[in-house]
Every structure is written in structure tokens, then in C-alpha cells.
Design an enzyme around this catalytic site. Structure first.
Site, short mmCIF file in Angstrom:
data_model
loop_
_atom_site.label_atom_id
_atom_site.label_comp_id
_atom_site.label_asym_id
_atom_site.label_seq_id
_atom_site.Cartn_x
_atom_site.Cartn_y
_atom_site.Cartn_z
N ASP A 147 65.81 -8.27 -53.56
CA ASP A 147 65.41 -9.66 -52.67
C ASP A 147 65.64 -10.78 -53.93
OD1 ASP A 147 65.39 -8.83 -50.24
OD2 ASP A 147 63.50 -8.74 -49.17
N GLY B 110 66.47 -6.83 -40.03
CA GLY B 110 67.38 -7.33 -39.86
C GLY B 110 68.18 -7.50 -40.87
N GLY B 111 67.42 -7.87 -41.66
CA GLY B 111 68.24 -8.50 -43.60
C GLY B 111 67.45 -9.44 -43.04
N ARG C 19 53.76 -11.12 -49.15
CA ARG C 19 54.76 -10.62 -49.93
C ARG C 19 54.90 -10.14 -51.13
NH1 ARG C 19 60.81 -9.36 -48.66
NH2 ARG C 19 61.84 -11.20 -50.03
N SER D 52 63.00 -13.81 -48.86
CA SER D 52 62.84 -13.26 -47.75
C SER D 52 63.78 -13.49 -46.78
CB SER D 52 61.59 -12.96 -47.59
OG SER D 52 61.40 -12.17 -45.95
N SER D 53 63.94 -13.38 -45.25
CA SER D 53 64.16 -13.91 -44.40
C SER D 53 63.54 -13.15 -43.24
CB SER D 53 66.06 -13.15 -44.32
OG SER D 53 66.83 -12.98 -45.55
N ASN E 90 61.89 -3.18 -48.06
CA ASN E 90 63.13 -3.17 -47.45
C ASN E 90 64.53 -2.42 -46.69
OD1 ASN E 90 65.38 -5.26 -48.21
ND2 ASN E 90 65.71 -4.53 -50.44
N THR F 200 62.81 -2.79 -41.94
CA THR F 200 61.82 -4.09 -41.91
C THR F 200 61.15 -3.52 -40.29
OG1 THR F 200 62.94 -4.68 -43.71
CG2 THR F 200 61.07 -6.33 -42.35
O1 DON Z 1 62.42 -9.85 -46.64
C1 DON Z 1 63.62 -9.96 -46.40
O2 DON Z 1 64.34 -10.02 -46.29
C2 DON Z 1 64.48 -8.49 -47.33
N1 DON Z 1 63.24 -7.66 -47.22
C3 DON Z 1 64.49 -7.42 -45.06
C4 DON Z 1 65.16 -6.48 -44.64
C5 DON Z 1 65.42 -5.44 -43.12
O3 DON Z 1 65.55 -6.80 -42.37
C6 DON Z 1 66.09 -5.00 -43.46
N2 DON Z 1 65.84 -4.23 -42.34
N3 DON Z 1 66.89 -4.36 -41.12
#
Ligand code: DON
Length: 570
Positions: free
Chosen positions: A423, A472-473, A106, A452-453, A401, A381
Site C-alpha cells: 500500500d 475492496g481495495g 494500521r 489506506s483506502s 491486504n 479485507t
Molecule cells: O488498506 C487498503 O487500502 C488495502 N490494504 C485494502 C485491501 C482490500 O480491501 C483488499 N480487498 N478486497
């Protein structure tokens, strides 16, 4: 079922803080042997990246070498989503000794980062400060993961595993629809960085035609430096590091040479749980993925999901998501900086307490759960899954991100900067671009890693296993939860990646869903239970799944039909 008194729900949800550092060396779990021969597989978000992984497996490399080749190729052909300027989590399983471990690659905050760096003098968040420009960028971790994978797990040197990426960067690859769409969407932003514009736009600043060759000579040189000298010398020190620091500081960032030189991958113990006999192995903090996934599964394990009707099943899954995301917001952060009640959060008795506040006929408003105060989303991502013929496997979720990160390409390096600093919780209760809120646990501090997710996960049953993950955040955890339940319900890899998705993240207190996730009748009944339903305006995720059936040896790899990826079995 009666509504449990609120005090009880409150008590159940509030767990005593306790030291729970899981940042300990990885442990092996009991080795199993799977007698029937099977094939290797790679699933990633773009065919050229899946082929790069397959090339390593064919050249005698293992899943870990393939993971390097796929990640590096994705940095070239899917520059929206991950890259050398970003980071992520690699969940590993080594078959020879059943070692399970997670590489935490990370991004970390620069040493000079401070808690209030994105607030104005009145203490209010400065609009977009944590997403725009190099001040939004953490110190990258992905290159260090390449060194670590090659040195500790792989069979091939980076000189070999980085070859496909170098070729793709130097010779170019044809522009495809998804990437073209992202370039169109971000064109204004990309125009602001001359190096980014040179690579992704035409000389007149327009979006290139489909099929136009995208060449990245500077990125090829950076990859070559890593192939020759390793990332420690070829990326975190030497010419590339100097260019990175210079470029970031020229754009208002605060990186120093020491920030780069001191970056290390941290090997952490993955979180392990079980759900109706299935063994779930997933990401540990600083990802919230595994905690929230196991918490939700533990809550659900007290219901007989196979016997309830379809609407009740979806209702219960939503209620479990809501409670798991609440815990994410309240308790989680970088384990090297904060103490978290992890053993409790993934304990079945704790989940039983959370279950007492769930009614089977009625939605629980988020503000009736004790917590935190809150808004909506942006994007990118990527995830890839690899299994080799020996049974080694990697679930890798990596990121810069948002689409193209900050959009800034550091001159001379070909490296796109991440905006992962977003984040962090820039102020308690202030939502990030994914609408996620957090507490002091996830506040900014120098060298700290943002929560993070990302949820790279293995699901194992006595019959078989699945390697799964998705971008997918904040939606990632919900998607992996639904994918896990789908697998345990007997769905095939192609069915799992296709299944329509729904999501509740505690705040905002709404259920977002993809078209097709609920029938008209389910929509009516869920609304009658009190759920606030909102159909998302676009498709979510880009899930990559590999399944392996132990008895037949059959391996399947599937890439999300929402994207343009490919699952290869060879
Ligand atoms: O680490 C995380 O949770 C975010 N930076 C992930 C970002 C992400 O998946 C964007 N997506 N579609």
C-alpha cells in the site's frame, strides 16, 4: 455547462501545502439523546463472527467488546481477509459522552524499511517484491487494537471477548463456499508455506471438501496468550513475538523484536463533514477514505442530484470520484511523516473549485487534471458494523491486504502475514496491486504507516444513522460514497448493500462497473459523454451496514449478498 478553462481547473485543484496534523486527541461532539429504545446489531462478513459479537452484547458487553470478539472471530473464520497479522481502522462512537474517535491500528513499516527496498539497482520495481513473502509484511496492529479497545472502551476483559475466537480456532469451523473458492484460487501459494498448507489444505495438498472442519490449534494458542496476558505481553513480547520475528526473518523479512515491542495504536480524530444536512464521520489519514469521501461529497453538494436525470447523476458521481482519487494520489500519506493540506482538501470552497472543471455533458479525461503518471487489481479485507442498545457504535475495517496476505503462516503462531507494504507507493507513479499511484507523501520509511483506502464511516441525519464500510481495495471509497448517497436517498440497509457499483479512481482513466450498474441506455449515454466504461469481471465488495431510525427505534443490519455474511439484530 461550458468547460472551465484548464488553467482554472488546474489552479483550483492545486492547493497550497500547509501543516495540517490531525493526529490530536479525540474530541466529543454535542451529545444527542435518542429517547426511543432500540436494539443492538452486528453485521459482519461471516455468521459465526456476527454471532461472536452478539454473544458479547448478550453477556453484558458493549459495542467495543463486540468489536474485539467480531475481529478475533473473523481472524479465524475469514482468514483470507484480516487477522492478527494485519491491521485496520476502528471508528468509534461512545454514546455516554458522544466521544468520536478513530483507532489507527494500521500496520507500520519495520524500522529497517527503506524508500527503495522494492527497487532493483537500476531503480526499477522488482516484480511482486512488495506482495510476496515476509519482506512484504508490515508490523501488525490488530492485536494492539484489542488491548486498546478492552482497556479504554470495553466492559469485558480479553479473556471473555476472545473466547468465541479461541473456541472456533480450537474446535474448528466447517469450510464454506467463499473460503473454499479462495483456497482454490491461492492453492499454489498456500502450498509454499507448510503451516498454511497444514491448516487450509488436505494432507495431500488438495482443497478440502465443503463442510470439512478447519482447525487452527496454533492460532488458538496465540489467542489464548493474548486472552491471558493481553496483546502487549502475549503477542508483541514473549514466545509469540519471538516466533514471529524468527519466522519472518527466516523468510527474508526484516522484523525485529523492537519493531513489535514498540507498536502502538494511535488514537486519531476522525474527519467530519456534512452533506445536505447529514453529518458524515469517517476515517482520517493514514487512511485516504474519509478525505476522498468528503471531497467527493463536497463536490456533489453543489449539484442538485435529486433533480438531474439518472445518467447525469451517475456521470457527476463518476467525475467527483475521479477528482477525489486524484487528491488521494497527489497529497496523502501517514500524518506522522508528511504534512498534508487536509483542511483545504475537505473544504467546500476547494470543492467548488474542483466543480468548475466538471461539465454535465462530458467526461473529463484524467490527463487534463494535473497530477501523476500510471494499471489493474487483485484482492481481501473485511468490514464489520456494530451498534449496541446504548447507542455505542463501531465501524471496523481490518485487513491483511490480499487473499491470505502473503500466504505465509509463521510457524508455531497460526498467524498469517500481511502484505500491506504494497500500500506504500514503492516508486512515484508506479501503481500498486490496486492500480493506485502515489507520491513521495506515501513513500516507504521505517515505522511509517502506508496509506489506506479503508473507509469505516458513520452517516447521521436528524432522522437516523448508518454505520457502513466494506473491503475492496481502491474501490472501497467509491462503494462507501455510493452507499452514503443511497442511504440519504432513503434506501434500506438491504437495498444499500445490494446496489450495483461503479468506480473511477483517476488513474487508470476508466469507469469500472458491476453488471447491472448501468442500463443499456445509460451505458450508451455515458460513452457518448466520453466515459471509458469497463465492466468488471467479478463482483466487488462485501459491505456491512446497520441503520437506526431514531423516531421508531427500528434497527436494521444487512450483509452484502455478494458474500456470505450476516446482519443480526437482537
Ligand atoms: O488498506 C487498503 O487500502 C488495502 N490494504 C485494502 C485491501 C482490500 O480491501 C483488499 N480487498 N478486497
Amino acid at each position: 455547462m461550458a468547460l472551465a478553462p484548464l488553467a482554472r481547473a488546474d489552479q483550483a485543484a492545486r492547493v497550497p501545502p500547509q501543516k495540517a496534523r490531525l493526529a490530536v486527541p479525540a474530541e466529543a461532539h454535542a451529545a444527542e439523546s435518542h429517547a426511543v429504545a432500540h436494539k443492538g446489531a452486528v453485521a459482519s462478513a461471516y455468521p459465526l463472527a456476527s454471532e461472536a459479537g452478539q454473544e458479547m452484547l448478550k453477556r453484558g458487553g458493549n459495542a467495543f467488546d463486540a468489536a474485539v470478539a467480531v475481529s478475533a472471530a473473523l481472524a479465524v473464520v475469514e482468514p483470507t481477509s484480516s487477522g492478527l497479522g494485519g491491521g485496520g481502522f476502528y471508528l468509534l462512537h461512545r454514546e455516554s459522552d458522544a466521544l468520536e474517535t478513530m483507532l489507527d491500528a494500521r500496520e507500520k513499516a519495520p524500522a529497517a524499511a527503506t524508500r527503495d527496498m522494492y527497487l532493483d539497482s537500476a531503480g526499477n520495481p522488482i516484480a511482486r517484491a512488495s506482495v510476496d513473502g515476509p519482506l512484504a509484511s508490515g508490523i501488525p496492529g490488530e492485536p494492539a487494537a484489542f488491548d486498546y479497545l478492552a482497556q479504554h472502551f470495553g466492559k469485558l476483559p480479553l479473556k471473555v471477548s476472545l473466547q468465541p475466537a479461541i473456541r472456533l480456532a480450537r474446535e474448528g469451523f466447517p469450510l464454506y463456499a467463499r473460503l473454499q473458492g479462495a483456497i482454490r484460487y491461492k492453492r499454489e501459494r498456500l502450498l509454499r508455506s507448510p503451516d498454511t498448507a497444514r491448516v487450509f489444505l488436505t494432507p495431500s495438498g488438495d482443497v478440502p471438501e465443503l463442510g470439512a472442519l478447519i482447525k487452527q490449534p496454533d492460532l488458538a494458542r496465540t489467542l489464548e496468550a493474548m486472552a491471558e496476558e493481553g496483546a502487549a505481553r502475549g503477542f508483541y513480547a514473549g514466545r509469540v513475538a519471538q516466533d514471529l520475528v524468527k519466522g519472518v526473518r527466516a523468510g527474508g523479512g526484516i522484523w525485529t523484536p523492537e519493531d513489535l515491542a514498540s507498536y502502538r495504536v494511535i488514537e486519531r480524530k476522525p474527519l467530519v463533514g456534512n452533506y445536505h444536512g447529514a453529518r458524515i464521520v469517517s476515517a482520517s489519514p493514514p487512511s485516504s477514505g474519509g478525505v476522498a469521501l468528503l471531497d467527493a461529497l463536497n463536490i456533489l453538494s453543489g449539484f442538485d442530484l435529486k433533480r438531474v436525470d439518472g445518467v447525469t447523476r451517475k456521470h457527476l458521481v463518476i467525475e467527483a470520484m475521479q477528482r477525489a482519487y486524484r487528491d488521494r494520489a497527489v497529497y496523502l500519506g501517514d500524518p506522522d511523516f508528511v504534512t498534508m493540506p487536509l483542511p483545504q482538501l475537505i473544504n467546500k470552497d476547494y470543492a467548488a473549485g474542483q466543480r468548475t472543471s466538471i461539465r454535465t455533458d462530458k467526461a473529463m479525461p484524467s490527463d487534463m487534471l494535473p497530477g501523476i503518471e500510471t494499471a489493474p487489481v487483485g484482492q481481501d479485507t473485511t468490514h464489520f458494523s456494530v451498534l449496541d442498545a446504548q447507542g455505542n457504535r463501531v465501524a471496523g475495517t481490518i485487513s491483511i491486504n490480499l487473499f491470505f496476505g502473503t500466504g505465509d503462516m509463521v510457524p508455531g503462531t497460526g498467524v498469517l502475514l500481511n502484505n500491506t507494504m504494497d500500500d506504500f507507493s514503492i516508486k512515484p507513479g508506479t501503481p500498486n496491486v490496486f492500480g493506485l499511484v502515489g507520491n513521495a507523501e506515501n513513500a516507504i520509511a521505517g515505522n511509517k504507516r502506508p496509506l489506506s483506502s479503508m473507509t469505516p464511516t458513520f452517516v447521521e441525519t436528524p432522522q437516523g444513522l448508518m454505520v457502513i464500510g466494506t473491503p475492496g481495495g481502491s474501490y472501497i471509497i467509491s462503494m462507501v460514497l455510493i452507499g452514503t448517497l443511497d442511504y440519504l436517498n432513503g434506501m434500506s440497509a438491504p437495498e444499500i448493500v445490494k446496489d450495483p457499483r461503479f468506480h473511477h479512481q483517476y488513474l487508470p482513466d476508466v469507469v469500472e462497473y458491476e453488471k447491472g450498474a448501468f442500463s443499456d441506455e445509460e451505458t450508451t449515454r455515458l460513452m457518448a459523454m466520453g466515459h471509458k466504461l469497463e465492466q468488471g469481471s467479478r463482483l466487488w465488495g462485501n459491505m456491512e451496514v446497520i441503520t437506526w431510525d431514531f423516531a421508531s427505534g427500528k434497527v436494521a443490519a444487512a450483509s452484502d449478498p455478494r458474500g456470505e455474511g450476516e446482519g443480526l439484530v437482537y
